[in-house]
Scaffold this active site. Structure first.
Site, PDB file in Angstrom:
ATOM      1  N   GLU A  64       0.852  -1.199   0.000  1.00  0.00           N
ATOM      2  CA  GLU A  64       0.000   0.000   0.000  1.00  0.00           C
ATOM      3  C   GLU A  64       0.882   1.241   0.000  1.00  0.00           C
ATOM      4  O   GLU A  64       1.899   1.293   0.691  1.00  0.00           O
ATOM      5  CB  GLU A  64      -0.891  -0.027   1.244  1.00  0.00           C
ATOM      6  N   ASP A  88       0.161   5.287   0.595  1.00  0.00           N
ATOM      7  CA  ASP A  88      -0.921   6.154   1.068  1.00  0.00           C
ATOM      8  C   ASP A  88      -0.593   7.637   0.971  1.00  0.00           C
ATOM      9  O   ASP A  88       0.490   8.070   1.374  1.00  0.00           O
ATOM     10  CB  ASP A  88      -1.196   5.895   2.561  1.00  0.00           C
ATOM     11  N   GLU A  94      -2.977  10.599   2.571  1.00  0.00           N
ATOM     12  CA  GLU A  94      -4.213  10.902   3.286  1.00  0.00           C
ATOM     13  C   GLU A  94      -4.151  12.349   3.764  1.00  0.00           C
ATOM     14  O   GLU A  94      -3.175  12.766   4.387  1.00  0.00           O
ATOM     15  CB  GLU A  94      -4.378   9.975   4.485  1.00  0.00           C
ATOM     16  N   HIS A  97      -0.687  13.125   5.311  1.00  0.00           N
ATOM     17  CA  HIS A  97      -0.168  11.949   6.007  1.00  0.00           C
ATOM     18  C   HIS A  97       0.187  10.907   4.962  1.00  0.00           C
ATOM     19  O   HIS A  97      -0.651  10.526   4.141  1.00  0.00           O
ATOM     20  CB  HIS A  97      -1.246  11.431   6.962  1.00  0.00           C
ATOM     21  N   THR A  98       1.434  10.440   4.964  1.00  0.00           N
ATOM     22  CA  THR A  98       1.869   9.422   4.006  1.00  0.00           C
ATOM     23  C   THR A  98       2.321   8.177   4.756  1.00  0.00           C
ATOM     24  O   THR A  98       2.823   8.258   5.876  1.00  0.00           O
ATOM     25  CB  THR A  98       3.015   9.932   3.117  1.00  0.00           C
ATOM     26  N   ASN A  99       2.158   7.031   4.108  1.00  0.00           N
ATOM     27  CA  ASN A  99       2.581   5.770   4.717  1.00  0.00           C
ATOM     28  C   ASN A  99       2.842   4.769   3.593  1.00  0.00           C
ATOM     29  O   ASN A  99       2.280   4.892   2.490  1.00  0.00           O
ATOM     30  CB  ASN A  99       1.511   5.238   5.669  1.00  0.00           C
ATOM     31  N   ARG A 105       5.278   3.297   8.486  1.00  0.00           N
ATOM     32  CA  ARG A 105       6.321   4.161   7.916  1.00  0.00           C
ATOM     33  C   ARG A 105       5.742   5.551   7.623  1.00  0.00           C
ATOM     34  O   ARG A 105       5.824   6.063   6.506  1.00  0.00           O
ATOM     35  CB  ARG A 105       6.876   3.533   6.650  1.00  0.00           C
ATOM     36  N   TRP A 126      -9.290   9.836  15.159  1.00  0.00           N
ATOM     37  CA  TRP A 126      -7.831   9.995  15.157  1.00  0.00           C
ATOM     38  C   TRP A 126      -7.321  11.107  14.239  1.00  0.00           C
ATOM     39  O   TRP A 126      -6.186  11.574  14.418  1.00  0.00           O
ATOM     40  CB  TRP A 126      -7.144   8.695  14.730  1.00  0.00           C
ATOM     41  N   ARG A 167       8.334   6.745  20.197  1.00  0.00           N
ATOM     42  CA  ARG A 167       7.766   5.509  19.637  1.00  0.00           C
ATOM     43  C   ARG A 167       8.792   4.370  19.640  1.00  0.00           C
ATOM     44  O   ARG A 167       8.444   3.214  19.884  1.00  0.00           O
ATOM     45  CB  ARG A 167       7.292   5.789  18.214  1.00  0.00           C
TER      46      ARG A 167
END
Length: 300
Positions: free
Chosen positions: A114, A116, A118, A131-133, A142, A208, A283
């Site tokens: 995927e 992303d 967003e 927002h990227t992943n 990521r 979220w 994190r």
């Protein structure tokens, strides 16, 4: 993580399409086409309207209200190539609302791929977060996030995913904002074998999306509407004499980043990147960062 537009996931998010039209040009080749030749509407088709945005351009308006949101997907799937779309995001108070453009494979979720993009809505006067992943073989986490250097609700801007055997590059109006290198030979998953389908959606994620879910969707502002147009796909082109991009020799410089792309990345990361998982010490402990973070730091 963008949600695939499947009934099992979107029913519980109550999505709806209201007002739609996009000019999709080509299936991995630049050529004129109409939207209904290249995409299919997954949710809210009965409330979808194709319209002309000017004399020669079709546009797709994705809509979200308190009952449902909107989703489309490409009819074709792709393995390596460049995918772009012009998007004008929801104006005004869009807290809790997420607009997307992304690619995703269709095999088992446990090893899906995927890419992303967003767009996380926000209260009026505050910036929208991009927002990227990236997921590969089911491994994600990521995330990188960015503010943009313009108001993405005031006009259309072009958002692009370049995917080849060496890099995934995300661009905004042609400017590179993120590059994810293939470190598969170092044990880092990278999407190299699963075809992916293109999706776009508008949905409610107020648990979220805005300030970690602290700001909820104000349904008095509904319906929320985002506009999509000029979908284009282009085949990944290998070096002369190479059959396809997946057969490109590993030592080939074909997909190396050029100097302008490197300069764009440096400028955006210095001025507009607001989150990078590879620098998130809350994190990860220093010894627990994903392997690609160390490889990127080492400049491999």
């Amino acid at each position: 993580m963008a949600l695939p537009c499947s009934p099992s996931r979107h029913c519980r998010l109550l999505l709806l399409v209201a007002g739609v039209a996009v000019l999709l040009a080509g299936s991995m080749r630049p050529c004129a086409a109409t939207l209904d030749e290249d995409i299919e509407l997954i949710w809210g088709a009965s409330h979808t309207y194709f319209f002309m945005d000017g004399p020669d351009t079709e546009s797709l308006a994705l809509s979200l209200d308190e009952q449902q949101g909107s989703c489309f997907r490409s009819k074709n799937t792709y393995l390596y190539g460049t995918i772009s779309m012009d998007i004008k995001l929801v104006e005004g108070n869009s807290a809790g609302v997420v607009g997307t453009i992304y690619t995703i494979s269709e095999g088992p979720w446990s090893y899906h791929d995927e890419i992303d993009l967003e767009f996380l809505g926000n209260v009026s006067g505050q910036p929208i977060t991009l927002h990227t992943n990236i997921f590969a073989n089911g491994v994600g986490g990521r995330e990188q996030q960015f503010y943009l250097w313009f108001d993405p609700t005031a006009d259309y801007h072009t958002y692009t995913i370049e995917w080849n055997p060496k890099y995934i590059v995300i661009r905004v109006d042609g400017k590179a904002i993120r590059a994810f290198k293939n470190y598969q030979d170092q044990g880092v998953p990278y999407p190299t074998w699963q075809q992916q389908r293109v999706y776009g959606s508008l949905w409610d994620a107020d648990e979220w999306a805005t300030q970690g879910g602290a700001i909820k969707t104000d349904w008095s502002n509904a319906p929320f509407v985002a506009y999509y147009r000029n979908y284009n796909t282009t085949w990944c082109r290998p070096s002369p004499g190479v059959s396809w991009c997946g057969a490109e020799p590993k030592d080939s410089p074909r997909f190396d980043l050029d100097q302008q792309t490197l300069a764009d990345l440096q400028w955006v990361n210095a001025n507009y990147r607001i989150y990078d998982y590879c620098t998130d010490h809350k994190r990860f402990n220093e010894s627990e960062f994903p392997k690609e973070c160390y490889l990127q730091r080492a400049g491999l």
